[in-house]
Design a protein around this motif. Sequence first.
Motif, mmCIF file in Angstrom:
data_model
loop_
_atom_site.group_PDB
_atom_site.id
_atom_site.type_symbol
_atom_site.label_atom_id
_atom_site.label_comp_id
_atom_site.label_asym_id
_atom_site.label_seq_id
_atom_site.Cartn_x
_atom_site.Cartn_y
_atom_site.Cartn_z
ATOM 1 N N VAL A 136 0.840 -1.209 0.000
ATOM 2 C CA VAL A 136 0.000 0.000 0.000
ATOM 3 C C VAL A 136 0.871 1.254 0.000
ATOM 4 N N ALA A 137 2.045 1.170 0.581
ATOM 5 C CA ALA A 137 2.921 2.336 0.653
ATOM 6 C C ALA A 137 3.249 2.895 -0.728
ATOM 7 N N LEU A 138 3.205 2.064 -1.759
ATOM 8 C CA LEU A 138 3.566 2.501 -3.104
ATOM 9 C C LEU A 138 2.362 2.892 -3.949
ATOM 10 N N ALA B 32 8.857 10.666 -0.389
ATOM 11 C CA ALA B 32 9.745 9.990 -1.335
ATOM 12 C C ALA B 32 8.950 9.333 -2.452
ATOM 13 N N VAL B 33 7.871 8.642 -2.100
ATOM 14 C CA VAL B 33 7.052 7.955 -3.098
ATOM 15 C C VAL B 33 6.416 8.956 -4.060
ATOM 16 N N ALA B 34 5.939 10.099 -3.544
ATOM 17 C CA ALA B 34 5.274 11.088 -4.390
ATOM 18 C C ALA B 34 6.236 11.694 -5.410
ATOM 19 N N VAL B 35 7.414 12.089 -4.966
ATOM 20 C CA VAL B 35 8.391 12.669 -5.895
ATOM 21 C C VAL B 35 8.866 11.606 -6.891
ATOM 22 N N PHE B 36 9.067 10.403 -6.412
ATOM 23 C CA PHE B 36 9.465 9.288 -7.265
ATOM 24 C C PHE B 36 8.418 9.055 -8.359
ATOM 25 N N GLY B 37 7.134 9.015 -7.995
ATOM 26 C CA GLY B 37 6.075 8.796 -8.972
ATOM 27 C C GLY B 37 5.965 9.929 -9.962
ATOM 28 N N LEU B 38 6.120 11.167 -9.507
ATOM 29 C CA LEU B 38 6.072 12.308 -10.415
ATOM 30 C C LEU B 38 7.201 12.229 -11.445
#
Length: 554
Positions: A316-318, A375-381
Amino acid sequence: MDGLRGDGLQGDGLRVDSPAGRWVLAATVLGSAIASIDATVVGIALPAIGRDFDAGLASLQWVVTGYTLTLAGLLLVAGDLGDRYGRRRIFLIGVVWFVVASMGAAVAPNAPVLIGSRALQGVGAALLTPGSLAILEASFAPQDRSRAIGAWSGLSGVALAIGPFLGGWLVEVWSWRLIFLINLPVAAVVIVLTWRHVPESRDPQVGGRVDVSGGALVTLGLVGLTYGLIEGPGTGWTTPAVLVALVAGALLLTAFVGWERRTPAPMLPLELFAARQFAATNLVTFAVYAALGGALFLLPIQLQQVCGYSPLQSGVALLPVTVIMLLLSARSGALATRIGPRLQMSAGPVLVGVGLALFTRVDAAGNYLTAVLPAVAVFGLGLATTVAPLTATALAAVPARHAGIASAVNNDVARAAGLIAVAVLPAAAGITGASYLRPAEFSRGFHTAALLAAGLCALGGVVAALTIRNPPRPTTAAEPAPSAARAEPTTPAAAGTPATTGTPAGTDAPAATATPAVTGTPAVTGTPVPRWSHCCLDAPPPPHRDFRSVPEPR
């Protein structure tokens, strides 16, 4: 299907908004999802697999790389098979093969059998992966290819991101063995859709024999190199087995290059790498997907072993990556069509690198809102910014009739990058043996690995800024279009680029990979070329070069 020409097109091709186009897009996205979801769910299941089989880190690396080895080694041959015998046919064979191998993995009694089943899964994935993007390139009208590829990239990225959530739920509620059985219902849908709605296509001008020797050389070379890189940190770099594997792998890969130069029908025409844009796009692909492969191999272990997350929680974290990819990937592809790919291919990898660097804030406290989510948000963007333009840049450089080999090479660069990163990054960060069972030690190594991956990804963005060029603005409203066989990709090839065709993968995609911008396409007359706005990163555009004027590789 009735009314199809020899290359599988009906008239000018399918439109994305048509019912037939939607069915083809659904079949290819779900087909890619079978392989991509499997890859990501295995990552979430690694700690549970290690506990069940009492396996060390090297065995877990082999569970991942056993699959990637056969996939990377056979992608080029599979693309050639699709061009020769029909892309739909090879795609269907790959789906069936993959499902059978998945059932073997689900019942594996020990780690060696699981690794062997994963290697067989890689064979099936090699057959189906290049076919998905090649079918899109061969089936859709030139003016709709960018939209189709953007939608495929976004939806495939969503499938890739859903994998950790689904895998975590299955591992936590039932068993890691079920992650291999979720492929069955999806595969059944893919088979029905492909059989009923996907037109057959092939390259009517392909000649010579299938390059089996080249496929064997590159696969065995990768096996030797990977064995040495994985086993070296644990057994010692100077042990005979490791030395022999590394030397043999290097010699076999060198022999592969020599063979491809000499054989009359190479699966990888090496002359194409002389084009700067083609080579540059693949360098960016290699850097980005190496960073992703290495970091995402270690991240689920960090979340579960160090932060105390359950398999479901780590999946879920991702999920924010799924949302971001769904909302932005198609828009990113459309933007690249208007302004050219250089800006996004330069900024996107840097954003991914920033996201990876932020993972160094993930420690034993494991706070999701303050450490993991940013971290996940910037990574996904960053991924949403990068993937679709990278893939489209690759596809724009090759004639559609070579879509199979182009898609295979494009995927192969990304897969090989991830393969090498999974073998090298843990050792480079000081993670070896059973250290993944010691939380404090593993966490230190993970932070080092995240920084190394971030630096590599940012380097890919710098390479793109220095080397990628947007196609020049067309001076006329139209350019010649194909009178026979098929239309060329509508995106003008910038200054000598074979931008590779192919897939992200991680999009399966991955992303721009070294695909031969095959030349010698039929003479053409009248295909509209999209207008590209000038990008602020652009130097004065180099003279336009039309790859149709380049002689066909011998």
